[in-house]
Design a protein around this motif. Structure first.
Motif, PDB file in Angstrom:
ATOM      1  N   ARG A 297       0.836  -1.201   0.000  1.00 21.41           N
ATOM      2  CA  ARG A 297       0.000   0.000   0.000  1.00 21.41           C
ATOM      3  C   ARG A 297       0.870   1.250   0.000  1.00 21.41           C
ATOM      4  O   ARG A 297       0.660   2.175  -0.794  1.00 21.41           O
ATOM      5  CB  ARG A 297      -0.922   0.018   1.211  1.00 21.41           C
ATOM      6  CG  ARG A 297      -1.810   1.262   1.296  1.00 21.41           C
ATOM      7  CD  ARG A 297      -2.257   1.537   2.727  1.00 21.41           C
ATOM      8  NE  ARG A 297      -2.928   0.399   3.310  1.00 21.41           N
ATOM      9  CZ  ARG A 297      -2.905   0.096   4.606  1.00 21.41           C
ATOM     10  NH1 ARG A 297      -2.196   0.845   5.449  1.00 21.41           N
ATOM     11  NH2 ARG A 297      -3.543  -0.953   5.074  1.00 21.41           N
ATOM     12  N   TYR A 298       1.872   1.257   0.869  1.00 19.93           N
ATOM     13  CA  TYR A 298       2.753   2.421   0.970  1.00 19.93           C
ATOM     14  C   TYR A 298       3.514   2.647  -0.330  1.00 19.93           C
ATOM     15  O   TYR A 298       3.640   3.774  -0.810  1.00 19.93           O
ATOM     16  CB  TYR A 298       3.723   2.231   2.138  1.00 19.93           C
ATOM     17  CG  TYR A 298       4.587   3.445   2.406  1.00 19.93           C
ATOM     18  CD1 TYR A 298       4.081   4.531   3.123  1.00 19.93           C
ATOM     19  CD2 TYR A 298       5.898   3.513   1.941  1.00 19.93           C
ATOM     20  CE1 TYR A 298       4.865   5.647   3.366  1.00 19.93           C
ATOM     21  CE2 TYR A 298       6.685   4.629   2.182  1.00 19.93           C
ATOM     22  CZ  TYR A 298       6.164   5.693   2.886  1.00 19.93           C
ATOM     23  OH  TYR A 298       6.935   6.805   3.114  1.00 19.93           O
ATOM     24  N   ASP A 299       4.012   1.572  -0.922  1.00 19.41           N
ATOM     25  CA  ASP A 299       4.749   1.690  -2.190  1.00 19.41           C
ATOM     26  C   ASP A 299       3.854   2.249  -3.293  1.00 19.41           C
ATOM     27  O   ASP A 299       4.292   3.060  -4.114  1.00 19.41           O
ATOM     28  CB  ASP A 299       5.297   0.325  -2.612  1.00 19.41           C
ATOM     29  CG  ASP A 299       6.405  -0.176  -1.698  1.00 19.41           C
ATOM     30  OD1 ASP A 299       6.989   0.655  -0.966  1.00 19.41           O
ATOM     31  OD2 ASP A 299       6.681  -1.394  -1.698  1.00 19.41           O
ATOM     32  N   LYS A 300       2.604   1.808  -3.316  1.00 13.54           N
ATOM     33  CA  LYS A 300       1.659   2.295  -4.322  1.00 13.54           C
ATOM     34  C   LYS A 300       1.445   3.799  -4.166  1.00 13.54           C
ATOM     35  O   LYS A 300       1.474   4.548  -5.154  1.00 13.54           O
ATOM     36  CB  LYS A 300       0.320   1.565  -4.190  1.00 13.54           C
ATOM     37  CG  LYS A 300      -0.725   2.009  -5.207  1.00 13.54           C
ATOM     38  CD  LYS A 300      -2.098   1.433  -4.920  1.00 13.54           C
ATOM     39  CE  LYS A 300      -2.772   2.127  -3.749  1.00 13.54           C
ATOM     40  NZ  LYS A 300      -4.214   1.795  -3.634  1.00 13.54           N
ATOM     41  N   ILE A 301       1.258   4.231  -2.931  1.00 15.75           N
ATOM     42  CA  ILE A 301       1.021   5.654  -2.676  1.00 15.75           C
ATOM     43  C   ILE A 301       2.231   6.487  -3.077  1.00 15.75           C
ATOM     44  O   ILE A 301       2.100   7.546  -3.700  1.00 15.75           O
ATOM     45  CB  ILE A 301       0.685   5.876  -1.190  1.00 15.75           C
ATOM     46  CG1 ILE A 301      -0.652   5.210  -0.845  1.00 15.75           C
ATOM     47  CG2 ILE A 301       0.624   7.361  -0.855  1.00 15.75           C
ATOM     48  CD1 ILE A 301      -0.896   5.067   0.641  1.00 15.75           C
ATOM     49  N   MET A 302       3.419   6.000  -2.768  1.00 12.85           N
ATOM     50  CA  MET A 302       4.640   6.744  -3.087  1.00 12.85           C
ATOM     51  C   MET A 302       4.936   6.780  -4.586  1.00 12.85           C
ATOM     52  O   MET A 302       5.727   7.605  -5.048  1.00 12.85           O
ATOM     53  CB  MET A 302       5.829   6.135  -2.338  1.00 12.85           C
ATOM     54  CG  MET A 302       5.744   6.247  -0.824  1.00 12.85           C
ATOM     55  SD  MET A 302       5.523   7.959  -0.242  1.00 12.85           S
ATOM     56  CE  MET A 302       7.080   8.683  -0.703  1.00 12.85           C
ATOM     57  N   SER A 303       4.286   5.901  -5.347  1.00 17.83           N
ATOM     58  CA  SER A 303       4.507   5.892  -6.804  1.00 17.83           C
ATOM     59  C   SER A 303       3.615   6.894  -7.532  1.00 17.83           C
ATOM     60  O   SER A 303       3.813   7.141  -8.730  1.00 17.83           O
ATOM     61  CB  SER A 303       4.244   4.489  -7.369  1.00 17.83           C
ATOM     62  OG  SER A 303       2.854   4.184  -7.366  1.00 17.83           O
TER      63      SER A 303
END
Length: 313
Positions: A297-303
């Motif tokens: 989830r965090y990686d998706k948001i940061m992308s």
């Protein structure tokens, strides 16, 4: 009485004819008219402009968060208050069940009728509303309860009192905390997703939009006023802003588009609620299969916002 938009007038005419045939008990004519209505529905809703989609997202008959909660949930109990200032009625939080799944549903509620709209502040939350949402999200995390969020707001309330009580800080805190919650989170834009007021409950493992909803950094009226100093140019602004589900999915800013009934959510609330319910349960199943969903989830948001520089490719 049902409300029909300008481009829906042919639908109104056909529905009036169907009602008249029903009164006359003319089943043959009614059957033909129903088929004509279905054809017209497909024709109208398959050729919508961006501005017409905006009108549908704001349709006064469109189901609001409370409508969906009543249709989807059982044994539901509203939980109120931020434990700091007061209870903000523009954000509602219900704990209950969707099928056999215990769930916390957080929604932005616009209200119906003048008195209720005023009580709900037309769906524009104050900071205490966002703090209530975060308080209950942390409670859900403590008891391992998944969260469903229903986004529908023109934007966070811009009044002086809201700013004095830390509106921007409350939104920023939600963005930070919701990004690392240790329970599955699913957010659905059900109507109007406006600016940070929408983002505050849109950080989730899955972010979806209903087929005739919109999601934007500013209202088209506000955009037109800033770019052209002319709010009447909102139709041009709507097209330029790329705020429809298809455009946002193509830009990888949302995960999914939830198909609405043939006659759209404002004409068929039950089927629209069933579509959200199915999406929630299926997404929840998929998220639980991922043992590291919080990191993903965090990686998706940061992308978000990433791009390829073709000049250096």
């Amino acid at each position: 009485m049902a409300v029909y938009l300008d481009f829906e007038q042919r639908l109104k005419s056909l529905q009036d004819d169907i009602d008249e045939a029903s009164v006359k008990n003319d089943e043959a004519a009614k059957s033909i008219l129903i088929k004509d209505l279905e054809k017209e529905l497909k024709k109208v809703y398959s050729n919508l402009s961006d501005y017409q989609r905006l009108q549908l997202a704001r349709h006064p008959d469109r189901p609001y968060a409370l409508d969906y909660m009543e249709l989807m949930m059982t044994n539901s109990q509203e939980i109120s208050g931020d434990r700091h200032f007061k209870d903000d009625k523009s954000i509602i939080c219900h704990l209950g069940y969707i099928d056999d799944e215990r769930v916390l549903v957080i929604g932005e509620e616009k209200g119906r009728g003048t008195k209720n709209k005023l009580a709900r502040n037309f769906g524009m939350p104050h900071p205490e509303g966002y703090r209530k949402a975060l308080r209950l999200a942390k409670m859900a995390e403590k008891f391992n309860i998944p969260i469903l969020m229903l986004v529908d707001t023109p934007g966070a309330y811009p009044g002086l009192g809201a700013e004095e009580r830390g509106q921007s800080e409350a939104i920023a805190k939600n963005l930070q905390e919701f990004s690392v919650l240790k329970v599955p989170t699913i957010s659905v834009v059900i109507g109007e997703g406006g600016s940070g007021g929408a983002l505050a409950i849109a950080v989730a493992d899955r972010l979806a939009m209903m087929e005739y909803s919109i999601f934007s950094v500013i209202s088209p009226e506000g955009c037109a006023a800033i770019l052209w100093n002319d709010p009447s140019k909102m139709e041009a602004a709507t097209k330029a802003m790329k705020i429809t589900p298809t455009e946002l999915k193509n830009a990888h800013l949302i995960d999914d588009i939830i198909k609405e009934p043939l006659d759209a959510a404002h004409r068929n609330k039950k089927e629209a609620a069933d579509a959200i319910k199915h999406y929630f349960l299926e997404s929840l199943r998929q998220i639980r299969e991922d043992s590291d969903f919080v990191s993903h989830r965090y990686d998706k948001i940061m992308s978000y916002g990433s791009y390829i520089d073709n000049d250096n490719a």
